[in-house]
Design a protein around this motif. Structure first.
Motif, short mmCIF file in Angstrom:
data_model
loop_
_atom_site.label_atom_id
_atom_site.label_comp_id
_atom_site.label_asym_id
_atom_site.label_seq_id
_atom_site.Cartn_x
_atom_site.Cartn_y
_atom_site.Cartn_z
N ASP A 129 -8.78 -4.98 -9.04
CA ASP A 129 -8.98 -6.19 -8.08
C ASP A 129 -7.65 -6.02 -7.34
O ASP A 129 -8.01 -5.85 -5.86
CB ASP A 129 -9.05 -7.58 -8.46
N ALA A 130 -6.42 -5.79 -7.56
CA ALA A 130 -5.57 -5.87 -6.51
C ALA A 130 -5.65 -4.49 -5.75
O ALA A 130 -5.22 -4.57 -4.63
CB ALA A 130 -4.32 -5.86 -7.39
N LEU A 131 -5.88 -3.46 -6.34
CA LEU A 131 -5.95 -1.85 -5.79
C LEU A 131 -6.90 -2.13 -4.77
O LEU A 131 -6.67 -1.73 -3.49
CB LEU A 131 -6.12 -0.92 -6.76
N VAL A 132 -8.23 -2.81 -4.92
CA VAL A 132 -9.30 -2.82 -3.95
C VAL A 132 -8.88 -3.64 -2.73
O VAL A 132 -8.99 -3.18 -1.65
CB VAL A 132 -10.59 -3.23 -4.59
N ARG A 133 -8.14 -4.71 -2.99
CA ARG A 133 -7.58 -5.50 -1.96
C ARG A 133 -6.56 -4.70 -1.12
O ARG A 133 -6.60 -4.78 0.11
CB ARG A 133 -6.98 -6.81 -2.54
N ARG A 134 -5.67 -3.79 -1.82
CA ARG A 134 -4.67 -3.09 -0.87
C ARG A 134 -5.28 -2.08 -0.23
O ARG A 134 -4.83 -1.80 1.16
CB ARG A 134 -3.69 -2.72 -1.82
N PHE A 135 -6.29 -1.29 -0.72
CA PHE A 135 -6.82 -0.30 0.23
C PHE A 135 -7.64 -1.04 1.41
O PHE A 135 -7.81 -0.32 2.41
CB PHE A 135 -7.87 0.54 -0.77
N GLU A 136 -8.63 -2.04 0.77
CA GLU A 136 -9.28 -2.77 2.03
C GLU A 136 -8.26 -3.10 3.34
O GLU A 136 -8.61 -3.20 4.41
CB GLU A 136 -10.08 -3.56 1.62
N SER A 137 -7.11 -3.62 2.76
CA SER A 137 -6.38 -4.38 3.95
C SER A 137 -5.65 -3.16 4.60
O SER A 137 -5.60 -3.43 5.98
CB SER A 137 -5.05 -4.96 3.09
N VAL A 138 -5.54 -1.80 4.35
CA VAL A 138 -5.13 -0.78 5.23
C VAL A 138 -6.22 -0.09 5.74
O VAL A 138 -6.04 0.74 6.55
CB VAL A 138 -4.15 -0.09 4.35
N ARG A 139 -7.52 -0.27 5.20
CA ARG A 139 -8.57 0.39 5.53
C ARG A 139 -8.47 2.08 5.39
O ARG A 139 -8.81 2.72 6.32
CB ARG A 139 -8.97 -0.06 7.40
N ARG A 140 -8.09 2.56 4.10
CA ARG A 140 -8.10 3.69 4.07
C ARG A 140 -8.76 3.91 2.63
O ARG A 140 -8.88 3.07 1.72
CB ARG A 140 -6.65 4.20 3.68
N GLY B 10 -1.83 3.14 -4.67
CA GLY B 10 -1.93 1.50 -4.23
C GLY B 10 -0.85 0.89 -5.08
O GLY B 10 -0.75 -0.31 -4.82
N ALA B 11 -0.49 1.38 -6.07
CA ALA B 11 0.33 0.46 -7.21
C ALA B 11 1.75 0.49 -6.60
O ALA B 11 2.57 -0.37 -7.26
CB ALA B 11 0.31 1.25 -8.62
N SER C 193 0.84 -1.07 0.00
CA SER C 193 -0.32 -0.13 0.02
C SER C 193 0.79 1.17 0.14
O SER C 193 2.03 1.11 0.27
CB SER C 193 -0.81 -0.07 1.20
N GLU C 194 0.13 2.34 -0.49
CA GLU C 194 1.09 3.69 -0.60
C GLU C 194 0.87 4.01 1.04
O GLU C 194 0.17 3.96 1.90
CB GLU C 194 0.36 4.55 -1.40
N GLN C 195 2.21 4.75 1.25
CA GLN C 195 2.47 5.36 2.46
C GLN C 195 2.85 6.81 2.11
O GLN C 195 3.82 6.99 1.40
CB GLN C 195 3.49 4.65 3.47
N ASP C 196 2.15 7.74 2.87
CA ASP C 196 2.99 9.09 2.39
C ASP C 196 4.15 9.31 2.97
O ASP C 196 4.47 8.93 4.21
CB ASP C 196 1.76 10.24 3.22
N ARG C 197 4.98 9.85 2.35
CA ARG C 197 6.43 10.23 2.81
C ARG C 197 6.38 11.64 3.29
O ARG C 197 6.30 12.62 2.83
CB ARG C 197 7.50 10.36 1.70
#
Length: 356
Positions: free
Chosen positions: A165-176, A83-84, A2-6
């Motif tokens: 599908d991959a992006l949705v899973r990643r956003f749901e996993s971090v609940r953002r 999220g990529a 998942s993306e994390q802000d720097r």
């Protein structure tokens, strides 16, 4: 992945760019590194490479104050779907010695390039992360790219792609939430972002689909594109510490020197530290001390190779004794010297020396 802000990086660079453009003063060397207390660098440590590599700098006619023929930095623009893996790609370039700015408004990209030119080689490679978090500035990107092209700036665009599908899973996993979903669903935000980035994706020099990639695989792809012929370096911190003050929270590896006799109980050595030659000689004349150093150095050679394969660029080795004053200090110095002799960029930190 998942993306994390720097945090703060883009804002600081933007403010610095504004101040320099206004006052037209050459920027300071681009380095935020600060040596911690009681830290010393081994003689073999290499300073960050200025980046004078083939193709990394282009002589141009851009006139800057005090720099008649500026050396323009190599520029990489990192963009793509939220999220990529933009943050991972940016971190990889940072580990390779690039000056990375996250979430910089596109209108300020030419200014960042000019600052790099003014540094006279100290900032030879710049990577800028551009994404929809700065969407109100996004319309300026094409204008900035045209400006760079008119000034003969060599630039590449890296676009990180991924399936819905991959992006949705990643956003749901971090609940953002997705930055563009608003009151809608995640898929709505993804669709809006794809449309917004459609033209930029078409202009990209390198498109990486991360749908089935993990973090290590993405880093390997970035290394293959930007590391050049040299293998990315591993940087080590060897830290002595005292167990009575607690374990270092950032330690990757911890070793215990309390199996050796304590110089604290030798009256003529008690007041000194492991940096003292007599103390070091006492420690390494004890049974098992030299054997430990040889075998642990051999073990670290195996670990180094594994870390490089897994894309790990930094390792902290914590060497402990009771108070962090004698045995751990002496062993840390010798261990760091071994690492330096094998080409590992190494910093020694004596965390607890002087606390007593």
């Amino acid at each position: 992945m998942s993306e994390q802000d720097r945090q703060g990086t883009g804002r600081t660079a933007e403010q610095e760019a504004g101040r320099t453009a206004e006052h037209e003063k050459p920027p300071k060397a681009a380095s935020d590194d600060q040596s911690p207390p009681q830290a010393s660098k081994q003689a073999g440590e290499q300073a960050p490479e200025a980046g004078r590599q083939d193709g990394a700098q282009v002589s141009t006619g851009i006139e800057t104050a005090g720099v008649p023929d500026a050396a323009i930095p190599e520029l990489v623009i990192i963009s793509g779907m939220s999220g990529a893996g933009r943050s991972t790609a940016a971190k990889c370039l940072e580990d390779l010695g690039w000056f990375v700015v996250d979430n910089l408004p596109p209108a300020l990209i030419p200014t960042m390039v000019e600052l790099g030119a003014r540094s006279q080689g100290n900032v030879a490679r710049i990577a800028v992360v551009v994404d929809v978090r700065g969407r109100r500035f996004f319309d300026n990107l094409r204008e900035s790219l045209a400006d760079l092209e008119s000034k003969s700036v060599t630039r590449r665009i890296v676009f990180l792609e991924s399936s819905d599908d991959a992006l949705v899973r990643r956003f749901e996993s971090v609940r953002r939430p997705h930055p563009l979903q608003g009151d809608g669903r995640i898929v709505d935000g993804i669709a809006a972002e794809r449309e917004l980035l459609r033209e930029l994706r078409g202009d990209a020099d390198l498109v990486i689909d991360t749908s089935s990639l993990n973090v290590h695989e993405l880093r390997a792809k970035m290394d293959a594109q930007f590391a050049g012929e040299e293998e990315p370096e591993l940087r080590a911190t060897v830290m002595s510490f005292g167990f009575k003050y607690g374990l270092p929270v950032d330690a990757d590896l911890v070793v215990d020197m309390r199996f050796l006799p304590n110089p604290h109980w030798v009256p003529e050595l008690r007041q000194y530290t492991g940096l003292n030659e007599e103390v070091a000689a006492y420690v390494f004349n004890q049974p098992g001390a030299k054997e430990f150093l040889d075998r642990y150095a051999e073990l670290l050679r195996l670990v180094q190779a594994g870390y490089r394969r897994e894309g790990k660029r930094y390792v902290t080795i914590a060497v402990g004794c009771t108070g962090g004053k004698h045995r751990s200090v002496a062993m840390s110095e010798k261990l760091a010297a071994r690492l330096v002799s094998e080409g590992v960029e190494t910093v020694v930190v004596h965390r607890d020396m002087g606390r007593e």
